[in-house]
Design a protein around this motif. Structure first.
Motif, PDB file in Angstrom:
ATOM      1  N   ARG A  87      47.692  -1.666  66.098  1.00 39.53           N
ATOM      2  CA  ARG A  87      49.023  -1.660  66.705  1.00 39.53           C
ATOM      3  C   ARG A  87      49.346  -0.270  67.252  1.00 39.53           C
ATOM      4  NH1 ARG A  87      54.060  -4.237  66.420  1.00 39.53           N
ATOM      5  NH2 ARG A  87      52.792  -6.126  66.607  1.00 39.53           N
ATOM      6  N   ALA A  88      48.990   0.750  66.508  1.00 37.56           N
ATOM      7  CA  ALA A  88      49.246   2.124  66.948  1.00 37.56           C
ATOM      8  C   ALA A  88      48.490   2.431  68.238  1.00 37.56           C
ATOM      9  CB  ALA A  88      48.842   3.109  65.853  1.00 37.56           C
ATOM     10  N   LEU A  91      50.407   0.820  71.023  1.00 37.44           N
ATOM     11  CA  LEU A  91      51.638   1.564  71.292  1.00 37.44           C
ATOM     12  C   LEU A  91      51.347   2.889  71.990  1.00 37.44           C
ATOM     13  CD1 LEU A  91      53.650   0.986  67.975  1.00 37.44           C
ATOM     14  CD2 LEU A  91      54.022  -0.109  70.201  1.00 37.44           C
ATOM     15  N   TYR A 389      59.972   2.949  68.591  1.00 36.27           N
ATOM     16  CA  TYR A 389      60.456   1.856  67.743  1.00 36.27           C
ATOM     17  C   TYR A 389      60.797   0.638  68.596  1.00 36.27           C
ATOM     18  CZ  TYR A 389      63.419  -0.826  64.582  1.00 36.27           C
ATOM     19  OH  TYR A 389      63.972  -1.847  63.830  1.00 36.27           O
ATOM     20  N   CYS A 391      59.549  -0.130  71.538  1.00 37.74           N
ATOM     21  CA  CYS A 391      58.289  -0.703  72.021  1.00 37.74           C
ATOM     22  C   CYS A 391      57.629  -1.544  70.938  1.00 37.74           C
ATOM     23  CB  CYS A 391      57.335   0.415  72.465  1.00 37.74           C
ATOM     24  SG  CYS A 391      57.840   1.276  73.963  1.00 37.74           S
ATOM     25  N   ASN A 392      57.684  -1.065  69.700  1.00 34.96           N
ATOM     26  CA  ASN A 392      57.084  -1.798  68.589  1.00 34.96           C
ATOM     27  C   ASN A 392      57.813  -3.115  68.355  1.00 34.96           C
ATOM     28  OD1 ASN A 392      55.193  -1.900  66.260  1.00 34.96           O
ATOM     29  ND2 ASN A 392      57.079  -1.782  65.064  1.00 34.96           N
ATOM     30  N   ASP A 396      56.319  -6.955  68.686  1.00 38.89           N
ATOM     31  CA  ASP A 396      56.472  -8.014  67.693  1.00 38.89           C
ATOM     32  C   ASP A 396      57.056  -9.270  68.316  1.00 38.89           C
ATOM     33  OD1 ASP A 396      55.427  -6.688  65.500  1.00 38.89           O
ATOM     34  OD2 ASP A 396      57.354  -5.836  64.891  1.00 38.89           O
ATOM     35  N   SER A 403      49.714  -6.884  64.226  1.00 34.15           N
ATOM     36  CA  SER A 403      50.659  -6.144  63.393  1.00 34.15           C
ATOM     37  C   SER A 403      49.967  -4.964  62.724  1.00 34.15           C
ATOM     38  CB  SER A 403      51.258  -7.068  62.328  1.00 34.15           C
ATOM     39  OG  SER A 403      51.970  -8.129  62.931  1.00 34.15           O
ATOM     40  N   GLU A 405      50.914  -0.714  60.790  1.00 35.10           N
ATOM     41  CA  GLU A 405      51.760   0.468  60.663  1.00 35.10           C
ATOM     42  C   GLU A 405      51.350   1.515  61.703  1.00 35.10           C
ATOM     43  OE1 GLU A 405      54.334   0.632  58.595  1.00 35.10           O
ATOM     44  OE2 GLU A 405      53.862  -1.425  57.964  1.00 35.10           O
ATOM     45  N   TYR A 406      52.257   2.433  61.956  1.00 35.79           N
ATOM     46  CA  TYR A 406      51.939   3.516  62.887  1.00 35.79           C
ATOM     47  C   TYR A 406      52.651   4.790  62.464  1.00 35.79           C
ATOM     48  CZ  TYR A 406      56.578   2.818  65.012  1.00 35.79           C
ATOM     49  OH  TYR A 406      57.932   2.717  65.226  1.00 35.79           O
TER      50      TYR A 406
END
Length: 472
Positions: A87-88, A91, A389, A391-392, A396, A403, A405-406
């Motif tokens: 996910r990171a 992003l 945030y 963009c995340n 979702d 999914s 963490e970043y």
């Protein structure tokens, strides 16, 4: 005037917002002073200040220079990265679409007081919409944070003008972000026209937009607004920012007037020869007179009745002493005052060779600039985190990436305040004096680790501590 016409148009848009969203009508009326101020800041940035005619159009364009300098100082050593998961990685790619244009967008934001970073999804990609604060209308805010705003977007296709009015609202109670769109079509850019019915929107791009979107389980607005972190002296209750040169408007006016005087000193003091008509001869077939061999700009004809008993004709050279040095010193002093009012270091706009200040005053001016830029960087860092945030949350909502963490890292550097050449000389002196290790200097100078720094040292015949092969 052009400014007034545009100001009326902004007021008209505000009236439209009040009709579309009557619940917010009491909140949007209060920005009259800010709207007028933003128009002036925008004109100054475009090198079309209200006083342009008074200085014969000869401006220094200092507004754009100041905004550009602040954007440069903010971004001069900027580094930021998103890491931690798949996910990171996704992003990070979306984030780079903003960071690649961030310095240019910040310049415009510095000029008009602030800028909104609003992400949107198109074909599986998150794109940044960067909107300066003079091009959207805030409707509500809480603790200085804008929670609802209306944005306008207009496109031209053929003979028709398509306008999208988009309201975005965040609810702290429901922890939800709502995006509501209205679409209009008109045959004139000055008239919003009639609203298009859902399903009959014939604008190719907008026909795919859902007119009502709700994103739940978010703890902040899905847009990020950066305001110049100076106190708003135009409207203290407004969530909007002020231009980086808002406290120097009158001085910018004086600088342009002084620059006009400076240029006129050269124009008015050009070498000329005032002569009587009898010295000039007439051109063949023309009524104008000229001397035998000269450029027209040098001689100025004067009709004077000469004494008939005198054999001498009137002839006088006009060659006054120029006062350019006086005008230059005056302009330089005005620039210093602008630097002070805009929190810039002396020598940024003024002549750095003529800064007649003590060492403490120069140091204080650099510290003043460092503090202002540092405040901008810290506030921008929080805004960029909010943008990531958003963009995340959109990733979702639209299932754009797995999914995960970043983590976000920022490095702004200290180049605004540091004199690296002087710092390097100090560190080398400490090494030569034996109070600093050579490896410590190499780590600072080249950004290497202990092992790399040791390997960079000249071969002394001493076995390295990091030699994994051991002794022979």
């Amino acid at each position: 005037m052009k400014r007034r016409a545009k100001y009326v148009f902004l007021s008209w848009l505000r009236t439209l917002v009040n009709k579309l969203y009557p619940d917010y009508a009491t909140n949007s009326y209060q920005y009259d002073n800010m709207e007028e101020a933003m128009e002036i800041w925008r004109e100054i940035y475009a090198d079309e200040p209200p006083w342009s005619k008074n200085c014969h159009g000869k401006t220094l364009n200092l507004g754009a220079t100041i905004a550009s300098e602040f954007a440069r100082l903010i971004m001069v050593e900027f580094e930021s990265k998103i890491t931690g998961s798949k996910r990171a990685e996704y992003l990070q790619k979306q984030y780079e679409r903003l960071t690649k244009q961030l310095r240019v967008k910040l310049e415009e934001g510095c000029a008009v007081g602030g800028i909104m970073f609003k992400p949107y999804v198109r074909n599986g990609v998150i794109l940044p919409d960067c909107i300066t604060q003079d091009k959207f209308i805030p409707l509500s805010y809480s603790n200085g944070i804008i929670t609802s705003a209306v944005f306008f977007n207009q496109e031209v296709k053929g003979e028709y003008y398509y306008t999208r009015v988009e309201k975005q609202t965040y609810s702290y109670e429901n922890k939800s972000h709502t995006i509501e769109s209205h679409f209009f079509v008109s045959s004139s850019p000055d008239n919003i026209g009639t609203e298009m019915i859902l399903g009959k929107i014939n604008n190719g791009t907008w026909s795919k937009i859902d007119p009502y979107i709700v994103i739940n389980d978010v703890d902040r607005p899905l847009f990020a607004f950066w305001a110049v972190p100076f106190a708003n002296h135009i409207e203290s209750d407004s969530p909007l920012g002020v231009s980086v040169y808002s406290r120097a408007i009158k001085l910018l006016n004086e600088a342009d007037l002084q620059w006009d005087r400076y240029l006129w000193e050269f124009k008015g003091g050009e070498l000329a020869v005032d002569v009587g008509e009898e010295v000039l001869r007439q051109r063949p077939g023309e009524k104008s007179l000229e001397t035998a061999s000269t450029r027209d700009r040098l001689f100025r004809r004067i009709n004077i009745d000469s004494d008939s008993n005198s054999e001498k004709s009137f002839y006088e050279v006009f060659n006054p002493d120029l006062r350019d040095e006086n005008y230059s010193r005056g302009l330089n002093e005005i620039k210093r005052q602008i630097e002070f009012n805009c929190s810039l270091a002396y020598g940024t706009l003024s002549n750095p060779q003529n800064v007649d200040k003590t060492a403490e005053e120069v140091k204080a001016s650099k510290q003043r600039s460092y503090t202002a830029v540092s405040d901008m960087q810290h506030s921008l860092e929080a805004v960029l985190e909010d943008y990531i945030y958003a963009c995340n949350a959109m990733a979702d909502a639209c299932n754009l990436a797995p999914s995960g963490e970043y983590e976000v890292s920022f490095n702004w550097g200290d180049g605004v305040l540091e004199d690296k050449d002087k710092e390097q000389a100090i560190q080398l002196n400490e090494v030569n004096s034996g109070i600093r290790k050579k490896t410590d200097y190499l780590k600072w100078r080249y950004g290497v680790d202990d092992k790399q720094a040791t390997e960079m040292l000249p071969d002394s015949g001493v076995e390295s501590f990091f030699d994994e092969g051991g002794g022979s």
